[in-house]
Design a protein around this motif. Structure first.
Motif, PDB file in Angstrom:
ATOM      1  N   ASP A 141     -18.641  56.163  10.422  1.00 27.66           N
ATOM      2  CA  ASP A 141     -19.725  56.962  10.372  1.00 27.66           C
ATOM      3  C   ASP A 141     -20.181  56.863   8.807  1.00 27.66           C
ATOM      4  O   ASP A 141     -19.473  57.155   8.051  1.00 27.66           O
ATOM      5  N   TRP A 142     -21.409  56.502   8.432  1.00 31.87           N
ATOM      6  CA  TRP A 142     -21.914  56.349   6.936  1.00 31.87           C
ATOM      7  C   TRP A 142     -22.070  57.850   6.468  1.00 31.87           C
ATOM      8  O   TRP A 142     -22.368  58.008   5.349  1.00 31.87           O
ATOM      9  N   MET A 143     -21.945  58.844   7.317  1.00 35.24           N
ATOM     10  CA  MET A 143     -22.047  60.041   6.852  1.00 35.24           C
ATOM     11  C   MET A 143     -23.399  60.581   6.212  1.00 35.24           C
ATOM     12  O   MET A 143     -23.651  61.229   5.275  1.00 35.24           O
ATOM     13  N   TYR A 144     -24.596  60.015   6.703  1.00 30.48           N
ATOM     14  CA  TYR A 144     -25.871  60.372   6.142  1.00 30.48           C
ATOM     15  C   TYR A 144     -26.504  61.802   6.617  1.00 30.48           C
ATOM     16  O   TYR A 144     -26.000  62.364   7.411  1.00 30.48           O
ATOM     17  N   ALA A 145     -27.087  62.437   5.657  1.00 27.86           N
ATOM     18  CA  ALA A 145     -27.698  63.684   5.891  1.00 27.86           C
ATOM     19  C   ALA A 145     -29.292  63.549   5.404  1.00 27.86           C
ATOM     20  O   ALA A 145     -29.242  62.958   4.512  1.00 27.86           O
ATOM     21  N   THR A 146     -30.024  64.395   6.088  1.00 33.52           N
ATOM     22  CA  THR A 146     -31.474  64.701   5.656  1.00 33.52           C
ATOM     23  C   THR A 146     -31.490  65.400   4.276  1.00 33.52           C
ATOM     24  O   THR A 146     -30.270  66.184   4.032  1.00 33.52           O
ATOM     25  N   GLU A 147     -32.582  65.229   3.568  1.00 37.06           N
ATOM     26  CA  GLU A 147     -32.711  66.199   2.435  1.00 37.06           C
ATOM     27  C   GLU A 147     -32.821  67.484   3.007  1.00 37.06           C
ATOM     28  O   GLU A 147     -33.395  67.850   3.848  1.00 37.06           O
ATOM     29  N   PRO A 148     -32.629  68.752   2.102  1.00 39.37           N
ATOM     30  CA  PRO A 148     -32.915  69.878   2.490  1.00 39.37           C
ATOM     31  C   PRO A 148     -34.316  70.219   2.910  1.00 39.37           C
ATOM     32  O   PRO A 148     -35.161  69.808   2.050  1.00 39.37           O
ATOM     33  N   GLU A 149     -34.597  70.659   3.958  1.00 38.72           N
ATOM     34  CA  GLU A 149     -36.162  71.034   4.258  1.00 38.72           C
ATOM     35  C   GLU A 149     -36.457  72.423   4.323  1.00 38.72           C
ATOM     36  O   GLU A 149     -35.818  73.039   4.927  1.00 38.72           O
ATOM     37  N   LEU A 168     -27.332  66.562   9.528  1.00 42.41           N
ATOM     38  CA  LEU A 168     -26.554  65.139   9.660  1.00 42.41           C
ATOM     39  C   LEU A 168     -27.211  64.190  10.197  1.00 42.41           C
ATOM     40  O   LEU A 168     -27.913  64.542  11.484  1.00 42.41           O
ATOM     41  N   TRP A 169     -26.926  62.821   9.950  1.00 41.38           N
ATOM     42  CA  TRP A 169     -27.709  61.809  10.377  1.00 41.38           C
ATOM     43  C   TRP A 169     -26.646  60.697  10.767  1.00 41.38           C
ATOM     44  O   TRP A 169     -26.492  59.901  10.225  1.00 41.38           O
ATOM     45  N   PRO A 170     -25.992  60.823  12.031  1.00 45.76           N
ATOM     46  CA  PRO A 170     -25.032  59.974  12.297  1.00 45.76           C
ATOM     47  C   PRO A 170     -25.452  58.286  12.405  1.00 45.76           C
ATOM     48  O   PRO A 170     -26.604  58.016  13.038  1.00 45.76           O
ATOM     49  N   ARG A 171     -24.791  57.776  11.554  1.00 47.64           N
ATOM     50  CA  ARG A 171     -25.102  56.011  11.652  1.00 47.64           C
ATOM     51  C   ARG A 171     -23.958  55.168  11.691  1.00 47.64           C
ATOM     52  O   ARG A 171     -23.046  55.582  10.832  1.00 47.64           O
ATOM     53  N   GLY A 172     -23.865  54.257  12.760  1.00 41.43           N
ATOM     54  CA  GLY A 172     -22.544  53.558  12.806  1.00 41.43           C
ATOM     55  C   GLY A 172     -22.142  52.647  11.663  1.00 41.43           C
ATOM     56  O   GLY A 172     -22.822  51.996  11.119  1.00 41.43           O
ATOM     57  N   LYS A 173     -20.967  52.578  11.369  1.00 43.53           N
ATOM     58  CA  LYS A 173     -20.517  52.070  10.074  1.00 43.53           C
ATOM     59  C   LYS A 173     -19.285  50.992  10.822  1.00 43.53           C
ATOM     60  O   LYS A 173     -18.328  50.597  10.137  1.00 43.53           O
ATOM     61  N   VAL A 174     -19.529  50.368  11.953  1.00 45.69           N
ATOM     62  CA  VAL A 174     -18.910  49.438  12.484  1.00 45.69           C
ATOM     63  C   VAL A 174     -19.914  48.313  13.280  1.00 45.69           C
ATOM     64  O   VAL A 174     -20.906  48.475  13.163  1.00 45.69           O
ATOM     65  N   MET A 175     -19.174  47.407  13.517  1.00 37.77           N
ATOM     66  CA  MET A 175     -19.763  46.258  14.274  1.00 37.77           C
ATOM     67  C   MET A 175     -20.579  46.722  15.491  1.00 37.77           C
ATOM     68  O   MET A 175     -19.748  47.589  16.341  1.00 37.77           O
ATOM     69  N   GLY A 176     -21.827  46.614  15.645  1.00 35.45           N
ATOM     70  CA  GLY A 176     -22.546  47.139  16.856  1.00 35.45           C
ATOM     71  C   GLY A 176     -23.142  48.510  15.998  1.00 35.45           C
ATOM     72  O   GLY A 176     -24.119  48.912  17.086  1.00 35.45           O
ATOM     73  N   GLY A 177     -22.943  48.986  15.082  1.00 34.77           N
ATOM     74  CA  GLY A 177     -23.862  49.999  14.684  1.00 34.77           C
ATOM     75  C   GLY A 177     -23.820  51.348  15.270  1.00 34.77           C
ATOM     76  O   GLY A 177     -22.697  51.566  15.897  1.00 34.77           O
ATOM     77  N   SER A 178     -24.802  52.171  15.447  1.00 36.05           N
ATOM     78  CA  SER A 178     -24.919  53.637  16.026  1.00 36.05           C
ATOM     79  C   SER A 178     -24.623  53.585  17.407  1.00 36.05           C
ATOM     80  O   SER A 178     -24.144  54.636  18.164  1.00 36.05           O
ATOM     81  N   GLY A 179     -24.785  52.329  18.128  1.00 33.11           N
ATOM     82  CA  GLY A 179     -24.581  52.117  19.476  1.00 33.11           C
ATOM     83  C   GLY A 179     -23.075  52.225  19.731  1.00 33.11           C
ATOM     84  O   GLY A 179     -22.561  52.647  20.928  1.00 33.11           O
ATOM     85  N   SER A 180     -22.186  51.848  18.497  1.00 36.00           N
ATOM     86  CA  SER A 180     -20.876  51.730  18.721  1.00 36.00           C
ATOM     87  C   SER A 180     -20.018  52.942  18.625  1.00 36.00           C
ATOM     88  O   SER A 180     -18.767  53.371  19.244  1.00 36.00           O
ATOM     89  N   ILE A 181     -20.789  53.985  17.981  1.00 35.12           N
ATOM     90  CA  ILE A 181     -20.176  55.331  17.745  1.00 35.12           C
ATOM     91  C   ILE A 181     -20.826  56.252  18.939  1.00 35.12           C
ATOM     92  O   ILE A 181     -20.641  57.572  19.060  1.00 35.12           O
ATOM     93  N   ASN A 182     -21.603  55.520  19.875  1.00 35.80           N
ATOM     94  CA  ASN A 182     -22.156  56.445  20.880  1.00 35.80           C
ATOM     95  C   ASN A 182     -23.101  57.402  20.340  1.00 35.80           C
ATOM     96  O   ASN A 182     -23.385  58.572  20.916  1.00 35.80           O
ATOM     97  N   GLY A 183     -23.880  57.004  19.316  1.00 32.57           N
ATOM     98  CA  GLY A 183     -24.717  58.054  18.494  1.00 32.57           C
ATOM     99  C   GLY A 183     -25.989  58.023  19.186  1.00 32.57           C
ATOM    100  O   GLY A 183     -27.043  58.676  18.775  1.00 32.57           O
TER     101      GLY A 183
END
Length: 107
Positions: free
Chosen positions: A61-69, A78-93
């Motif tokens: 996971d790229w471990m992204y997060a939004t700015e404080p709102e 938290l904004w899960p984004r896949g850090k593998v081949m297949g992207g977020s679909g691969s981490i079942n995000g």
């Protein structure tokens, strides 16, 4: 391996993988697919319950997060984004939720 390609696709998420597959069906075209993350080797990437092991894991996971709102009491989300081949679909995000028939009937 060729040292040059006809097409270079940056990002092997779901769309990048599909695009590379379709374009590479033409034998006259050479395609290079580049992914900053790694291959899908972790066993948790292949089962739906793996979401709990892959999201929040810096290896998958790229471990992204939004700015404080302000509207969220200055929290970030938290904004899960896949850090593998297949992207977020691969981490079942990505989640599919089926609507209730009664909701549609009421509308």
């Amino acid at each position: 391996m060729d040292s040059q390609w006809d097409l270079v696709i940056v990002g092997a998420g779901t769309a990048g993988c599909i695009l590379a597959l379709r374009l590479s069906e033409n034998p006259a075209v050479s395609v290079c697919l580049i992914e900053a993350g790694g291959p899908r080797l972790a066993p948790w990437l292949h089962v739906p319950v793996g979401y709990f092991k892959t999201v929040g894991n810096p290896r998958t996971d790229w471990m992204y997060a939004t700015e404080p709102e302000g509207e969220l009491d200055y929290r970030s989300i938290l904004w899960p984004r896949g850090k593998v081949m297949g992207g977020s679909g691969s981490i079942n995000g990505l989640v599919y939720v089926r609507g209730q028939a009664s909701d549609y009937d009421a509308w």
